[in-house]
Write an enzyme that holds these catalytic residues in place. Structure first.
Site, PDB file in Angstrom:
ATOM      1  N   ASN A   9       0.877  -1.170   0.000  1.00 33.22           N
ATOM      2  CA  ASN A   9       0.000   0.000   0.000  1.00 33.22           C
ATOM      3  C   ASN A   9       0.910   1.215   0.000  1.00 33.22           C
ATOM      4  OD1 ASN A   9      -1.750   2.086   0.524  1.00 33.22           O
ATOM      5  ND2 ASN A   9      -2.324   1.391   2.581  1.00 33.22           N
ATOM      6  N   TRP A  10       0.992   1.858  -1.153  1.00 34.48           N
ATOM      7  CA  TRP A  10       1.924   2.990  -1.267  1.00 34.48           C
ATOM      8  C   TRP A  10       1.434   4.237  -0.532  1.00 34.48           C
ATOM      9  CZ3 TRP A  10       3.725   3.105  -7.156  1.00 34.48           C
ATOM     10  CH2 TRP A  10       4.488   1.937  -7.404  1.00 34.48           C
ATOM     11  N   LYS A  11       0.160   4.276  -0.165  1.00 35.21           N
ATOM     12  CA  LYS A  11      -0.427   5.459   0.492  1.00 35.21           C
ATOM     13  C   LYS A  11      -0.178   6.707  -0.377  1.00 35.21           C
ATOM     14  CE  LYS A  11      -0.079   3.100   4.887  1.00 35.21           C
ATOM     15  NZ  LYS A  11       0.029   3.167   6.345  1.00 35.21           N
ATOM     16  N   HIS A  96      -9.361   1.142   4.991  1.00 36.31           N
ATOM     17  CA  HIS A  96      -8.091   1.387   5.693  1.00 36.31           C
ATOM     18  C   HIS A  96      -8.349   2.328   6.877  1.00 36.31           C
ATOM     19  CE1 HIS A  96      -4.014   2.510   6.638  1.00 36.31           C
ATOM     20  NE2 HIS A  96      -3.632   1.434   5.966  1.00 36.31           N
ATOM     21  N   GLU A  98      -6.742   4.735   7.962  1.00 34.45           N
ATOM     22  CA  GLU A  98      -6.508   6.151   7.658  1.00 34.45           C
ATOM     23  C   GLU A  98      -7.740   6.770   6.968  1.00 34.45           C
ATOM     24  OE1 GLU A  98      -2.795   5.454   5.639  1.00 34.45           O
ATOM     25  OE2 GLU A  98      -1.930   4.834   7.552  1.00 34.45           O
ATOM     26  N   GLU A 168      -5.124  -4.912  10.536  1.00 34.07           N
ATOM     27  CA  GLU A 168      -4.103  -3.895  10.781  1.00 34.07           C
ATOM     28  C   GLU A 168      -4.398  -3.190  12.105  1.00 34.07           C
ATOM     29  OE1 GLU A 168      -2.189  -2.699   6.740  1.00 34.07           O
ATOM     30  OE2 GLU A 168      -3.866  -1.367   7.137  1.00 34.07           O
ATOM     31  N   GLY A 174       2.806   2.179  10.905  1.00 32.65           N
ATOM     32  CA  GLY A 174       3.764   3.271  10.766  1.00 32.65           C
ATOM     33  C   GLY A 174       4.463   3.644  12.064  1.00 32.65           C
ATOM     34  N   SER A 214       3.770  -2.161  10.433  1.00 35.22           N
ATOM     35  CA  SER A 214       5.225  -2.232  10.674  1.00 35.22           C
ATOM     36  C   SER A 214       5.813  -3.592  10.323  1.00 35.22           C
ATOM     37  CB  SER A 214       5.547  -1.859  12.130  1.00 35.22           C
ATOM     38  OG  SER A 214       5.135  -0.534  12.388  1.00 35.22           O
ATOM     39  N   GLY A 235       3.020  -1.126   4.246  1.00 35.85           N
ATOM     40  CA  GLY A 235       3.068   0.302   3.960  1.00 35.85           C
ATOM     41  C   GLY A 235       4.488   0.742   3.638  1.00 35.85           C
ATOM     42  N   GLY A 236       5.160   1.304   4.629  1.00 33.85           N
ATOM     43  CA  GLY A 236       6.490   1.888   4.428  1.00 33.85           C
ATOM     44  C   GLY A 236       7.467   0.985   3.689  1.00 33.85           C
TER      45      GLY A 236
HETATM   46  P1  13P Z   1       3.242   0.314   7.690  1.00 36.69           P
HETATM   47  O1  13P Z   1       3.742  -0.983   7.080  1.00 36.69           O
HETATM   48  O2  13P Z   1       3.959   1.512   7.194  1.00 36.69           O
HETATM   49  O3  13P Z   1       3.164   0.208   9.177  1.00 36.69           O
HETATM   50  O4  13P Z   1       1.732   0.486   7.176  1.00 36.69           O
HETATM   51  C1  13P Z   1       0.852  -0.561   7.237  1.00 36.69           C
HETATM   52  C2  13P Z   1      -0.376  -0.199   6.496  1.00 36.69           C
HETATM   53  O5  13P Z   1      -1.127   0.665   6.894  1.00 36.69           O
HETATM   54  C3  13P Z   1      -0.649  -0.902   5.231  1.00 36.69           C
HETATM   55  O6  13P Z   1      -1.930  -0.639   4.764  1.00 36.69           O
END
Ligand code: 13P
Length: 253
Positions: A9-11, A96, A98, A168, A174, A214, A235-236
């Site tokens: 997930n590149w966000k 998600h 967010e 999640e 994050g 994470s 994510g990251g």
């Molecule tokens: P991180 O891997 O950056 O913690 O993010 C997880 C995430 O929200 C994937 O959708």
């Protein structure tokens, strides 16, 4: 047998050129060294059509990070499920944390999005998970169950077969603070039993449940080794080819 999946997930990261470059690099890396699992990257809307052009669709799936809760029309700035599908994408992330926290997406809105995504032939990566206060109050199971009930329990078993779940825990996203493999397994087993109660044993056996929060090359193997963890939503670590490939390789012996 349910699928093993690593999804990125590149966000809201990477401009178009950077995104195309990362997709090209990943496609080359996985062409040279084939994955042992399904791999999906979910990108901002504007990247989708260009990224679709550089991916080998047999090797890497493509998804959006959101879609509209309306079919079409005067909804300035929105992107419909049909538009997502028309880029060549096969997946969409919905729910998600967010989107829920910053954009007010309720269970009811998410239900509309899920229905439209499925009606347009997209597979849905549906995210669920509790915030820290809820975990500290030991309410994580009821929170996650309510998220499932609120947006997915009106689906038929046939529709549900196109859902991938992603657990999640919001406190792990994050933050560098991942859930332990035991915490992930405990929740994934609870999610699977909740799905079994609603959609039956076969649907529960077949649904892939990804862990997100994470997840890194250094901890993926231990988490993915748990029987109810079918992969990760990343994510990251999905923003660097070597890190993302490191997580994909966690499925190798
Ligand atoms: P991180 O891997 O950056 O913690 O993010 C997880 C995430 O929200 C994937 O959708």
């Amino acid at each position: 047998m349910r699928k093993k999946i690593v999804a990125g997930n590149w966000k809201m990261n990477l401009n178009l050129q950077e995104g195309v470059a990362l997709a090209t690099e990943l496609n080359a890396a996985l062409t040279a060294d084939k994955p042992n699992c399904d791999v999906v990257i979910c990108t901002p809307f504007i990247h989708l059509a260009s990224v679709a052009n550089v991916l080998d669709a047999n090797l890497i799936g493509l998804g959006a990070e959101n879609c509209a809760d309306k079919v079409s029309g005067a909804y300035t700035g929105e992107v419909s499920a049909a538009m997502v599908k028309s880029t060549g994408a096969q997946y969409v992330i919905l729910g998600h944390s967010e989107r829920r926290a910053y954009y007010g997406e309720t269970a009811e809105i998410l239900k509309e999005k899920v229905n439209l995504a499925l009606a347009n032939g997209l597979k849905v990566i549906f995210c669920i998970g509790e915030v820290l206060e809820e975990r500290e109050a030991e309410k994580q199971n009821e929170v996650v169950k309510a998220q499932l009930e609120g947006s997915l329990f009106d689906l038929t078993a046939e529709q549900f077969s196109n859902i991938i779940l992603a657990y999640e825990p919001v406190w792990a996203i994050g933050t560098g603070k991942t859930a332990t493999a035991e915490q992930a397994e405990e929740m994934h087993a609870f999610i699977r039993s909740t799905i079994a109660d609603k959609f039956g044993a076969e649907a529960a056996e077949n649904v892939s449940i990804l862990y997100g929060g994470s997840c890194k090359p250094s901890n993926a193997k231990e988490i993915f080794a748990k029987p109810n963890v079918d992969g990760g939503l990343i994510g990251g670590a999905a923003l660097k080819c070597a890190d993302f490939k490191g997580i994909i390789d966690a499925w190798k012996a």
